[in-house]
Design a protein around this motif. Structure first.
Motif, PDB file in Angstrom:
ATOM      1  N   UNK A 145       0.831  -1.209   0.000  1.00 31.16           N
ATOM      2  CA  UNK A 145       0.000   0.000   0.000  1.00 31.16           C
ATOM      3  C   UNK A 145       0.862   1.254   0.000  1.00 31.16           C
ATOM      4  N   UNK A 146       1.890   1.256   0.830  1.00 32.91           N
ATOM      5  CA  UNK A 146       2.789   2.409   0.888  1.00 32.91           C
ATOM      6  C   UNK A 146       3.478   2.633  -0.463  1.00 32.91           C
ATOM      7  N   UNK A 147       3.830   1.554  -1.128  1.00 32.49           N
ATOM      8  CA  UNK A 147       4.529   1.663  -2.414  1.00 32.49           C
ATOM      9  C   UNK A 147       3.686   2.340  -3.496  1.00 32.49           C
ATOM     10  N   UNK A 148       2.356   2.263  -3.369  1.00 30.72           N
ATOM     11  CA  UNK A 148       1.497   2.906  -4.367  1.00 30.72           C
ATOM     12  C   UNK A 148       0.867   4.198  -3.855  1.00 30.72           C
ATOM     13  N   UNK A 149       1.329   4.689  -2.701  1.00 28.86           N
ATOM     14  CA  UNK A 149       0.926   6.006  -2.240  1.00 28.86           C
ATOM     15  C   UNK A 149      -0.008   6.078  -1.050  1.00 28.86           C
ATOM     16  N   UNK A 150      -0.394   4.949  -0.482  1.00 27.98           N
ATOM     17  CA  UNK A 150      -1.280   4.999   0.686  1.00 27.98           C
ATOM     18  C   UNK A 150      -0.563   5.591   1.888  1.00 27.98           C
ATOM     19  N   UNK A 151      -1.315   6.358   2.660  1.00 28.13           N
ATOM     20  CA  UNK A 151      -0.821   6.932   3.904  1.00 28.13           C
ATOM     21  C   UNK A 151      -1.730   6.422   5.025  1.00 28.13           C
ATOM     22  N   UNK A 152      -1.156   5.711   6.004  1.00 29.06           N
ATOM     23  CA  UNK A 152      -1.971   5.246   7.130  1.00 29.06           C
ATOM     24  C   UNK A 152      -2.481   6.431   7.946  1.00 29.06           C
ATOM     25  N   UNK A 153      -3.738   6.319   8.384  1.00 24.31           N
ATOM     26  CA  UNK A 153      -4.275   7.367   9.242  1.00 24.31           C
ATOM     27  C   UNK A 153      -4.322   6.923  10.696  1.00 24.31           C
ATOM     28  N   UNK A 154      -4.936   5.738  10.935  1.00 20.36           N
ATOM     29  CA  UNK A 154      -5.053   5.255  12.309  1.00 20.36           C
ATOM     30  C   UNK A 154      -5.568   3.831  12.310  1.00 20.36           C
ATOM     31  N   UNK A 155      -5.415   3.188  13.454  1.00 23.46           N
ATOM     32  CA  UNK A 155      -5.990   1.862  13.630  1.00 23.46           C
ATOM     33  C   UNK A 155      -7.456   2.017  14.004  1.00 23.46           C
ATOM     34  N   UNK A 156      -8.276   1.104  13.492  1.00 24.07           N
ATOM     35  CA  UNK A 156      -9.695   1.082  13.814  1.00 24.07           C
ATOM     36  C   UNK A 156     -10.089  -0.331  14.213  1.00 24.07           C
ATOM     37  N   UNK A 157     -11.160  -0.469  14.940  1.00 26.63           N
ATOM     38  CA  UNK A 157     -11.654  -1.773  15.351  1.00 26.63           C
ATOM     39  C   UNK A 157     -12.900  -2.078  14.518  1.00 26.63           C
ATOM     40  N   UNK A 158     -12.799  -3.142  13.719  1.00 24.65           N
ATOM     41  CA  UNK A 158     -13.941  -3.660  12.970  1.00 24.65           C
ATOM     42  C   UNK A 158     -14.414  -4.914  13.699  1.00 24.65           C
ATOM     43  N   UNK A 162      -8.776  -5.884  13.862  1.00 24.30           N
ATOM     44  CA  UNK A 162      -8.194  -4.569  14.112  1.00 24.30           C
ATOM     45  C   UNK A 162      -7.527  -4.189  12.796  1.00 24.30           C
ATOM     46  N   UNK A 163      -7.891  -3.030  12.255  1.00 20.42           N
ATOM     47  CA  UNK A 163      -7.467  -2.664  10.911  1.00 20.42           C
ATOM     48  C   UNK A 163      -6.691  -1.354  10.894  1.00 20.42           C
ATOM     49  N   UNK A 164      -5.881  -1.201   9.854  1.00 15.58           N
ATOM     50  CA  UNK A 164      -5.129   0.032   9.637  1.00 15.58           C
ATOM     51  C   UNK A 164      -5.827   0.822   8.533  1.00 15.58           C
ATOM     52  N   UNK A 165      -6.544   1.854   8.917  1.00 13.68           N
ATOM     53  CA  UNK A 165      -7.256   2.710   7.970  1.00 13.68           C
ATOM     54  C   UNK A 165      -6.233   3.573   7.232  1.00 13.68           C
ATOM     55  N   UNK A 166      -6.237   3.464   5.898  1.00 12.22           N
ATOM     56  CA  UNK A 166      -5.251   4.180   5.082  1.00 12.22           C
ATOM     57  C   UNK A 166      -5.941   4.762   3.865  1.00 12.22           C
ATOM     58  N   UNK A 167      -5.367   5.850   3.348  1.00 13.66           N
ATOM     59  CA  UNK A 167      -5.951   6.566   2.220  1.00 13.66           C
ATOM     60  C   UNK A 167      -4.895   6.849   1.157  1.00 13.66           C
ATOM     61  N   UNK A 168      -5.359   6.915  -0.089  1.00 13.65           N
ATOM     62  CA  UNK A 168      -4.486   7.289  -1.200  1.00 13.65           C
ATOM     63  C   UNK A 168      -5.274   8.151  -2.174  1.00 13.65           C
ATOM     64  N   UNK A 169      -4.812   9.370  -2.373  1.00 16.05           N
ATOM     65  CA  UNK A 169      -5.444  10.253  -3.352  1.00 16.05           C
ATOM     66  C   UNK A 169      -4.877   9.963  -4.744  1.00 16.05           C
ATOM     67  N   UNK A 170      -5.549  10.478  -5.729  1.00 13.96           N
ATOM     68  CA  UNK A 170      -5.079  10.355  -7.114  1.00 13.96           C
ATOM     69  C   UNK A 170      -3.659  10.921  -7.239  1.00 13.96           C
ATOM     70  N   UNK A 171      -3.405  12.050  -6.602  1.00 13.21           N
ATOM     71  CA  UNK A 171      -2.095  12.690  -6.682  1.00 13.21           C
ATOM     72  C   UNK A 171      -1.024  11.850  -5.975  1.00 13.21           C
ATOM     73  N   UNK A 172      -1.347  11.289  -4.814  1.00 12.26           N
ATOM     74  CA  UNK A 172      -0.385  10.456  -4.101  1.00 12.26           C
ATOM     75  C   UNK A 172      -0.035   9.207  -4.932  1.00 12.26           C
ATOM     76  N   UNK A 173      -1.038   8.621  -5.587  1.00 11.75           N
ATOM     77  CA  UNK A 173      -0.805   7.457  -6.422  1.00 11.75           C
ATOM     78  C   UNK A 173       0.110   7.827  -7.597  1.00 11.75           C
ATOM     79  N   UNK A 174      -0.211   8.913  -8.278  1.00  6.61           N
ATOM     80  CA  UNK A 174       0.588   9.327  -9.434  1.00  6.61           C
ATOM     81  C   UNK A 174       2.041   9.569  -9.031  1.00  6.61           C
TER      82      UNK A 174
END
Length: 179
Positions: A145-158, A162-174
């Motif tokens: 995920x990090x290699x394609x631009x994801x940035x972890x935000x925080x751990x969440x409980x599903x 227990x999950x690592x919530x992460x996001x990647x914008x179009x710009x971060x991916x590019x």
């Protein structure tokens, strides 16, 4: 869709036709995070029939050289998986992927798959940001995920993990794939 030297095609998953191959994949020890280790073929087909009937969740089969190579799920996090666990933004798209087991591993194949999945999702101009929530213990996918631009935000409980919530914008991916 071409990623470096790998060419992939992505098509909607057919639960009846594809359940057998998916069953082989999701019951492998390496697919433990899919939580289907003890599933029977009919369980897998049923699960993907439910996804096919869901307007907020879609499954796709990725092909390499015409052969099934990966599973990709796309979902609306405002309606599935992450409801109440974060504040979704317009243009958020949730994603899961699973690479088929390989008899002969190909260096860079899994990174090629996740890059193809991300490119496919960003082909939709309405997609602004991709959201993932892998198990916190799945360090291999965190690195991908990090290699394609994801940035972890925080751990969440599903309910199931227990999950690592992460996001990647179009710009971060590019930026990540250009590097």
């Amino acid at each position: 869709m071409t990623t470096r030297d790998l060419t992939f095609t992505i098509r909607p998953l057919d639960p009846r036709r594809d359940a057998g191959v998916l069953h082989e994949w999701v019951t492998q020890p390496r697919a433990v995070y899919w939580m289907m280790q003890d599933a029977k073929p009919e369980d897998v087909e049923r699960a993907y029939r439910e996804i096919a009937a869901d307007e907020h969740h879609h499954a796709f089969l990725g092909l390499h050289d015409g052969r099934p190579a990966f599973l990709m799920e796309k979902y609306d996090p405002a309606h599935r998986e992450l409801v109440g666990l974060y504040e979704p933004r317009p243009g958020d798209v949730g994603m899961h992927f699973l690479v088929a087991p390989a008899d002969t591993p190909v260096h860079g194949f899994t990174r090629g798959v996740i890059t193809a999945v991300m490119a496919y999702l960003f082909e939709d101009p309405a997609t602004e940001r991709i959201v993932v929530e892998p198990d916190v213990r799945n360090t291999a996918v965190h690195a991908l995920n990090e290699a394609v631009g994801f940035v972890p935000e925080r751990e969440i409980r599903k309910p199931e993990k227990k999950a690592l919530l992460s996001f990647c914008t179009r710009e971060q991916f590019a930026k990540a794939v250009a590097a």
